[in-house]
Enzyme design. Sequence first.
Site, PDB file in Angstrom:
ATOM      1  N   ASP A   1     -83.733 -44.780  71.081  1.00 24.41           N
ATOM      2  CA  ASP A   1     -83.899 -45.374  69.766  1.00 24.41           C
ATOM      3  C   ASP A   1     -84.331 -46.842  69.893  1.00 24.41           C
ATOM      4  O   ASP A   1     -83.773 -47.586  70.700  1.00 24.41           O
ATOM      5  CB  ASP A   1     -82.540 -45.287  69.056  1.00 24.41           C
ATOM      6  CG  ASP A   1     -82.619 -45.573  67.569  1.00 24.41           C
ATOM      7  OD1 ASP A   1     -83.170 -44.750  66.839  1.00 24.41           O
ATOM      8  OD2 ASP A   1     -82.122 -46.642  67.148  1.00 24.41           O
TER       9      ASP A   1
ATOM     10  N   HIS B   1     -87.801 -37.647  61.662  1.00 23.06           N
ATOM     11  CA  HIS B   1     -86.788 -37.783  60.613  1.00 23.06           C
ATOM     12  C   HIS B   1     -86.893 -39.098  59.843  1.00 23.06           C
ATOM     13  O   HIS B   1     -86.103 -39.337  58.948  1.00 23.06           O
ATOM     14  CB  HIS B   1     -85.406 -37.658  61.249  1.00 23.06           C
ATOM     15  CG  HIS B   1     -85.153 -38.755  62.243  1.00 23.06           C
ATOM     16  ND1 HIS B   1     -85.864 -38.864  63.429  1.00 23.06           N
ATOM     17  CD2 HIS B   1     -84.321 -39.814  62.204  1.00 23.06           C
ATOM     18  CE1 HIS B   1     -85.463 -39.930  64.076  1.00 23.06           C
ATOM     19  NE2 HIS B   1     -84.526 -40.529  63.363  1.00 23.06           N
ATOM     20  N   ASP B   2     -87.829 -39.951  60.236  1.00 20.74           N
ATOM     21  CA  ASP B   2     -88.021 -41.229  59.534  1.00 20.74           C
ATOM     22  C   ASP B   2     -89.305 -41.263  58.715  1.00 20.74           C
ATOM     23  O   ASP B   2     -89.618 -42.291  58.104  1.00 20.74           O
ATOM     24  CB  ASP B   2     -88.094 -42.393  60.548  1.00 20.74           C
ATOM     25  CG  ASP B   2     -86.801 -42.588  61.305  1.00 20.74           C
ATOM     26  OD1 ASP B   2     -85.731 -42.308  60.733  1.00 20.74           O
ATOM     27  OD2 ASP B   2     -86.859 -43.023  62.468  1.00 20.74           O
TER      28      ASP B   2
ATOM     29  N   ASP C   1     -80.719 -37.967  71.910  1.00 22.38           N
ATOM     30  CA  ASP C   1     -81.026 -39.276  71.370  1.00 22.38           C
ATOM     31  C   ASP C   1     -80.057 -40.263  71.996  1.00 22.38           C
ATOM     32  O   ASP C   1     -78.854 -40.010  72.042  1.00 22.38           O
ATOM     33  CB  ASP C   1     -80.814 -39.253  69.844  1.00 22.38           C
ATOM     34  CG  ASP C   1     -81.908 -39.951  69.090  1.00 22.38           C
ATOM     35  OD1 ASP C   1     -82.139 -41.129  69.379  1.00 22.38           O
ATOM     36  OD2 ASP C   1     -82.509 -39.324  68.200  1.00 22.38           O
TER      37      ASP C   1
ATOM     38  N   GLU D   1     -88.798 -44.867  71.575  1.00 24.79           N
ATOM     39  CA  GLU D   1     -89.291 -45.080  70.211  1.00 24.79           C
ATOM     40  C   GLU D   1     -89.866 -46.494  70.128  1.00 24.79           C
ATOM     41  O   GLU D   1     -89.142 -47.473  70.280  1.00 24.79           O
ATOM     42  CB  GLU D   1     -88.162 -44.916  69.195  1.00 24.79           C
ATOM     43  CG  GLU D   1     -88.701 -44.988  67.770  1.00 24.79           C
ATOM     44  CD  GLU D   1     -87.647 -45.274  66.707  1.00 24.79           C
ATOM     45  OE1 GLU D   1     -87.889 -44.942  65.540  1.00 24.79           O
ATOM     46  OE2 GLU D   1     -86.590 -45.846  67.039  1.00 24.79           O
TER      47      GLU D   1
HETATM   48  C1  NOJ Z   1     -84.697 -45.403  64.436  1.00 26.08           C
HETATM   49  C2  NOJ Z   1     -84.155 -44.072  64.022  1.00 26.08           C
HETATM   50  O1  NOJ Z   1     -85.144 -43.086  64.196  1.00 26.08           O
HETATM   51  C3  NOJ Z   1     -83.726 -44.226  62.590  1.00 26.08           C
HETATM   52  O2  NOJ Z   1     -83.410 -42.985  62.003  1.00 26.08           O
HETATM   53  C4  NOJ Z   1     -82.551 -45.170  62.551  1.00 26.08           C
HETATM   54  O3  NOJ Z   1     -82.176 -45.412  61.213  1.00 26.08           O
HETATM   55  C5  NOJ Z   1     -82.898 -46.507  63.215  1.00 26.08           C
HETATM   56  N1  NOJ Z   1     -83.641 -46.345  64.434  1.00 26.08           N
HETATM   57  C6  NOJ Z   1     -81.640 -47.243  63.562  1.00 26.08           C
HETATM   58  O4  NOJ Z   1     -80.988 -46.600  64.616  1.00 26.08           O
END
Ligand code: NOJ
Length: 540
Positions: free
Chosen positions: A202, A326-327, A100, A264
């Site tokens: 990210d 994970h989100d 990441d 992302e």
């Molecule tokens: C996206 C990430 O996947 C998430 O987990 C994070 O909180 C935010 N970006 C900020 O980095």
Amino acid sequence: MSRNDQWWQTGIIYQIYPRSYQDSNGDGVGDLPGIEARLDYVRSLNAGAVWLSPIYPSPMRDFGYDVADYCAVHPLFGTLTDFDRLLAEVHGRGMKLILDLVPNHTSDEHPWFIESRASRDNPKRDWYIWRDPAPDGGPPNNWLSYFGGPAWTFDQQTGQYYMHQFVTQQPELNYRHPAVVAALRDSMRFWLDRGVDGFRVDVIWLMMKDPLFRDEPPNPTWDGVNPHNSLKHIYTANLPEVHGLIRQMREVLDDYADRMMVGEIYMPNEDLVTYYGGPAGNECHLPFNFQLIHAPWDAAAVRRMVDGYEAILPVGAWPNWVLGNHDQHRLATRIGPAQARVASMLLLTLRGTPTCYYGDEIGMENVAIPPELVQDPPALNQPEIAHLVGRDPERTPMQWDASPNAGFARAGVRTWLPVADDYVTRNVAVQDQDPTSMLSFYRALTALRQATPALTVGAYRSVDAGASDVFAYVRNEATTRFLVVLNFGGEARRLDLSAVAEQAEVVLSTRMTPVPPTALAALDLRPNEGLVLRLPDSED
Ligand code: NOJ
């Protein structure tokens, strides 16, 4: 021969959230030696690459997405020596390693920010985004944080606000400053030189902001739930200038052989596909395609989505699909365990690179976190919508076996998030022994996919199944053809697919029970069943 044979095209990406995979030292948090100990398991899933969520030094205000040093490993996870060993072990098993990369913001404890906030004339002042207060002393404009509240925090010492779209301790870097771009490129080289195969970047679509700092307009279709959605993010997201920045990142990767980046990006297809970089294809190798995560779980809607994405992909652009990360709340919780198998069959038989989230292969579900154990900042900051925005439920420890702490940590250790209550019955060891388990199904499916060029690089064409809750498509490569038929509903269906072929051999059912060769004029699908069928070879 087309260039669709690269590892990031044919392989399956498996995402590991390092805090939750395997604790090796009894502190209740997963670590690199723990991951290393589980690599044979990862390989048994037929994964081609492992993506690790951040492992960098971090105060953990956003669980590693607040980076305090881009070129080191957090002691919680291990050392650089542990990392090098892990990388060698991943490579030794014929897999790739993706890190990441979190370039949009650092931790407020990063030395760059400590310098930047020291004084207005510090040489690193402009590495971050500082603005004077509005005339009333309030924030410089109306920009909002994803995690609740304004995207600005006032700094007493220097009398200005700094910008952050996540927690206040995640100040955003200023990529209009060439030295910041150079520093990012150096950080990338640090890991590429060590042999890392690529980066998941990210919030890549947020990296540039409006130079005029204009207010964002209200979003007329806001549903009144999440305040961040009350504005249209036209000045903080998807700015045209971001493409130039991504090209500068891509140049770094292209100096090395066989490296990749996956960005992302939460954007509609029309915008998403611009991140491939046009005809030159010189931006992201893969801009993450998250549509299936938000899809209404309906066969017709999913067919439209897949066909629409296939149709809009630029020439030479390679597709990809994601069901969880994970989100996002766990797949099995979103659509139910029976449909989770159907969805996995979809993910792993569509054209394009699949990304799988750890634990989905055993059907892990969201874990309800008691209020006193909630860790995730968006949930803590916004208790009224915590059930929607909190991400702890999908980040709980991997369930390896029925021993205390599910084999994630030794008995007696307090794990950083609670282990799911169902770990005694839902775990890798139990499912390993059951030939019809989700895990056995996952392995059979991934093995079939990886052994079958038609399913990895073959062409895709949807077909009319004649039932509103069934989605069917053909994948073919050279003369080899496969038919995938997915029942999105809980009712049995008899289909007439004789327009595709007369006869076919069922090679896999989501039920993991044998199905005899079948005439496609009367193909029986059980409730919540998906089938992969091998069609007779075509003649051309
Ligand atoms: C996206 C990430 O996947 C998430 O987990 C994070 O909180 C935010 N970006 C900020 O980095």
